[in-house]
Design a protein around this motif. Structure first.
Motif, PDB file in Angstrom:
ATOM      1  N   GLY A  52       0.791  -1.223   0.000  1.00 20.07           N
ATOM      2  CA  GLY A  52       0.000   0.000   0.000  1.00 20.07           C
ATOM      3  C   GLY A  52       0.820   1.268   0.000  1.00 20.07           C
ATOM      4  O   GLY A  52       0.283   2.364  -0.230  1.00 20.07           O
ATOM      5  N   ARG A  53       2.123   1.152   0.242  1.00 18.21           N
ATOM      6  CA  ARG A  53       2.999   2.320   0.185  1.00 18.21           C
ATOM      7  C   ARG A  53       3.292   2.759  -1.245  1.00 18.21           C
ATOM      8  O   ARG A  53       3.803   3.863  -1.465  1.00 18.21           O
ATOM      9  CB  ARG A  53       4.312   2.018   0.913  1.00 18.21           C
ATOM     10  N   VAL A  54       2.993   1.913  -2.209  1.00 14.98           N
ATOM     11  CA  VAL A  54       3.187   2.276  -3.619  1.00 14.98           C
ATOM     12  C   VAL A  54       2.035   3.172  -4.044  1.00 14.98           C
ATOM     13  O   VAL A  54       0.868   2.786  -3.908  1.00 14.98           O
ATOM     14  CB  VAL A  54       3.236   1.023  -4.511  1.00 14.98           C
ATOM     15  N   PRO A  55       2.317   4.384  -4.551  1.00 15.96           N
ATOM     16  CA  PRO A  55       1.222   5.253  -5.007  1.00 15.96           C
ATOM     17  C   PRO A  55       0.331   4.547  -6.024  1.00 15.96           C
ATOM     18  O   PRO A  55       0.822   3.861  -6.927  1.00 15.96           O
ATOM     19  CB  PRO A  55       1.961   6.441  -5.631  1.00 15.96           C
ATOM     20  N   ALA A  56      -0.974   4.724  -5.892  1.00 11.55           N
ATOM     21  CA  ALA A  56      -1.923   4.049  -6.771  1.00 11.55           C
ATOM     22  C   ALA A  56      -1.930   4.641  -8.176  1.00 11.55           C
ATOM     23  O   ALA A  56      -2.368   3.994  -9.128  1.00 11.55           O
ATOM     24  CB  ALA A  56      -3.324   4.102  -6.176  1.00 11.55           C
ATOM     25  N   GLU A  57      -1.466   5.884  -8.317  1.00 11.18           N
ATOM     26  CA  GLU A  57      -1.427   6.517  -9.629  1.00 11.18           C
ATOM     27  C   GLU A  57      -0.268   7.506  -9.675  1.00 11.18           C
ATOM     28  O   GLU A  57       0.323   7.856  -8.655  1.00 11.18           O
ATOM     29  CB  GLU A  57      -2.743   7.226  -9.918  1.00 11.18           C
ATOM     30  N   GLY A  58       0.050   7.960 -10.883  1.00 10.31           N
ATOM     31  CA  GLY A  58       1.160   8.891 -11.070  1.00 10.31           C
ATOM     32  C   GLY A  58       2.476   8.167 -11.249  1.00 10.31           C
ATOM     33  O   GLY A  58       2.629   6.995 -10.880  1.00 10.31           O
ATOM     34  N   GLY A  59       3.442   8.858 -11.824  1.00 12.69           N
ATOM     35  CA  GLY A  59       4.752   8.271 -12.054  1.00 12.69           C
ATOM     36  C   GLY A  59       5.423   7.872 -10.760  1.00 12.69           C
ATOM     37  O   GLY A  59       5.406   8.621  -9.780  1.00 12.69           O
ATOM     38  N   ARG A 113      -0.818  -2.391 -10.200  1.00  8.03           N
ATOM     39  CA  ARG A 113      -0.835  -1.521 -11.372  1.00  8.03           C
ATOM     40  C   ARG A 113       0.242  -1.995 -12.340  1.00  8.03           C
ATOM     41  O   ARG A 113       1.233  -2.616 -11.931  1.00  8.03           O
ATOM     42  CB  ARG A 113      -0.603  -0.057 -10.974  1.00  8.03           C
ATOM     43  N   PRO A 114       0.095  -1.740 -13.636  1.00 10.39           N
ATOM     44  CA  PRO A 114       1.109  -2.176 -14.599  1.00 10.39           C
ATOM     45  C   PRO A 114       2.469  -1.544 -14.308  1.00 10.39           C
ATOM     46  O   PRO A 114       2.556  -0.415 -13.835  1.00 10.39           O
ATOM     47  CB  PRO A 114       0.554  -1.700 -15.944  1.00 10.39           C
ATOM     48  N   VAL A 115       3.514  -2.291 -14.610  1.00 13.11           N
ATOM     49  CA  VAL A 115       4.886  -1.857 -14.368  1.00 13.11           C
ATOM     50  C   VAL A 115       5.683  -1.993 -15.660  1.00 13.11           C
ATOM     51  O   VAL A 115       5.561  -2.991 -16.376  1.00 13.11           O
ATOM     52  CB  VAL A 115       5.547  -2.694 -13.255  1.00 13.11           C
ATOM     53  N   GLN A 144       6.700  10.500 -16.917  1.00 15.56           N
ATOM     54  CA  GLN A 144       5.934  11.724 -17.183  1.00 15.56           C
ATOM     55  C   GLN A 144       4.499  11.414 -17.588  1.00 15.56           C
ATOM     56  O   GLN A 144       3.594  12.234 -17.384  1.00 15.56           O
ATOM     57  CB  GLN A 144       6.645  12.542 -18.265  1.00 15.56           C
ATOM     58  N   ALA A 145       4.287  10.228 -18.140  1.00 15.56           N
ATOM     59  CA  ALA A 145       2.941   9.802 -18.515  1.00 15.56           C
ATOM     60  C   ALA A 145       2.188   9.205 -17.332  1.00 15.56           C
ATOM     61  O   ALA A 145       1.058   8.745 -17.486  1.00 15.56           O
ATOM     62  CB  ALA A 145       3.005   8.789 -19.655  1.00 15.56           C
ATOM     63  N   GLY A 146       2.818   9.205 -16.147  1.00 14.31           N
ATOM     64  CA  GLY A 146       2.160   8.723 -14.940  1.00 14.31           C
ATOM     65  C   GLY A 146       2.255   7.230 -14.722  1.00 14.31           C
ATOM     66  O   GLY A 146       1.430   6.654 -13.998  1.00 14.31           O
ATOM     67  N   GLU A 147       3.267   6.584 -15.303  1.00 12.95           N
ATOM     68  CA  GLU A 147       3.393   5.140 -15.183  1.00 12.95           C
ATOM     69  C   GLU A 147       4.379   4.758 -14.082  1.00 12.95           C
ATOM     70  O   GLU A 147       5.175   5.572 -13.611  1.00 12.95           O
ATOM     71  CB  GLU A 147       3.842   4.536 -16.516  1.00 12.95           C
ATOM     72  N   ALA A 148       4.319   3.493 -13.693  1.00 17.61           N
ATOM     73  CA  ALA A 148       5.274   2.921 -12.739  1.00 17.61           C
ATOM     74  C   ALA A 148       6.384   2.223 -13.519  1.00 17.61           C
ATOM     75  O   ALA A 148       6.114   1.488 -14.470  1.00 17.61           O
ATOM     76  CB  ALA A 148       4.577   1.922 -11.827  1.00 17.61           C
ATOM     77  N   VAL A 149       7.636   2.454 -13.124  1.00 21.66           N
ATOM     78  CA  VAL A 149       8.760   1.803 -13.784  1.00 21.66           C
ATOM     79  C   VAL A 149       9.598   1.077 -12.741  1.00 21.66           C
ATOM     80  O   VAL A 149       9.705   1.519 -11.590  1.00 21.66           O
ATOM     81  CB  VAL A 149       9.634   2.797 -14.575  1.00 21.66           C
TER      82      VAL A 149
END
Length: 208
Positions: free
Chosen positions: A28-35, A57-59, A103-108
């Motif tokens: 739950g510490r991983v932000p649900a949205e945003g980069g 969320r997709p990675v 910048q597109a709000g994805e998780a990497v």
């Protein structure tokens, strides 16, 4: 999620539960949205799918550029959101694409150590983490992986059933380092990169 990504995600979660008795803590510490940059230690072939399967969320992942030359494998890697990496390039491989996705709000997913540890111990972060932090506004979530070296180290051809655990830390902001880097000379910029690496390393070591 892409349908193929979702099916693979569910399959990996099942395999990790049945074969590796995996435990996931503080996801739950991983932000649900945003980069966001997910930054784990790296000791095993299992590490990328372990982290990816743990979050909902997709990675986006990094993969060797040469793997994309195989038609079927290359198609699969693209569907799995992988970014080609040229390890022989002088510039940090895949940095531009990573920045675009952040910048597109994805998780990497980025392994700051750069490669798998030869003995399972945590190794110093390379310059790529500092570059990505300074050039993006994304928080960094430190991740500690336990048991993956014992399950499938770089010295083993096949995995073996060993308990594994994925522990997520609190997001690191690095706002002071970004502000200073905006006007820093080359020498100071290098020191800022090292400072970012040290903060990440200490955050990972504190996870237990």
């Amino acid at each position: 999620m892409d349908p193929l990504y979702r099916v693979s995600w569910q399959f990996c979660r099942l395999v990790f539960r049945l074969c590796f008795r995996w435990q996931v803590e503080h996801v739950g510490r991983v932000p649900a949205e945003g980069g966001v940059i997910l930054a784990p230690n790296h000791a095993s072939f299992l590490d990328p799918p372990l982290v990816g399967a743990a979050v909902t969320r997709p990675v986006s992942y990094l993969a060797r550029k040469s793997l994309f030359s195989f038609p079927l494998l290359g198609w699969l890697l693209r569907r799995y959101r992988c970014i080609p990496v040229d390890r022989n390039a002088t510039a940090p491989a895949g940095l531009r694409t990573l920045l675009e996705r952040l910048q597109a709000g994805e998780a990497v997913l980025l392994f700051p150590e750069g490669t798998r540890s030869p003995d399972g111990s945590l190794r110093p972060a390379q310059v790529g983490l500092g570059l990505l932090v300074v050039r993006s506004q994304a928080p960094v979530v430190p991740v500690r992986l336990f048991g993956t070296y014992e399950a499938w180290s770089r010295h083993r051809r096949l995995p073996r059933p060993r308990p594994v655990r994925v522990v997520f830390g609190h997001p690191l902001d690095f706002a002071p380092q970004r502000r200073e880097a905006a006007s820093a000379d080359r020498a100071r910029l290098k020191a800022i990169y090292q400072e970012i690496a040290q903060i990440w390393e200490e955050a990972v070591r504190e996870l237990s």
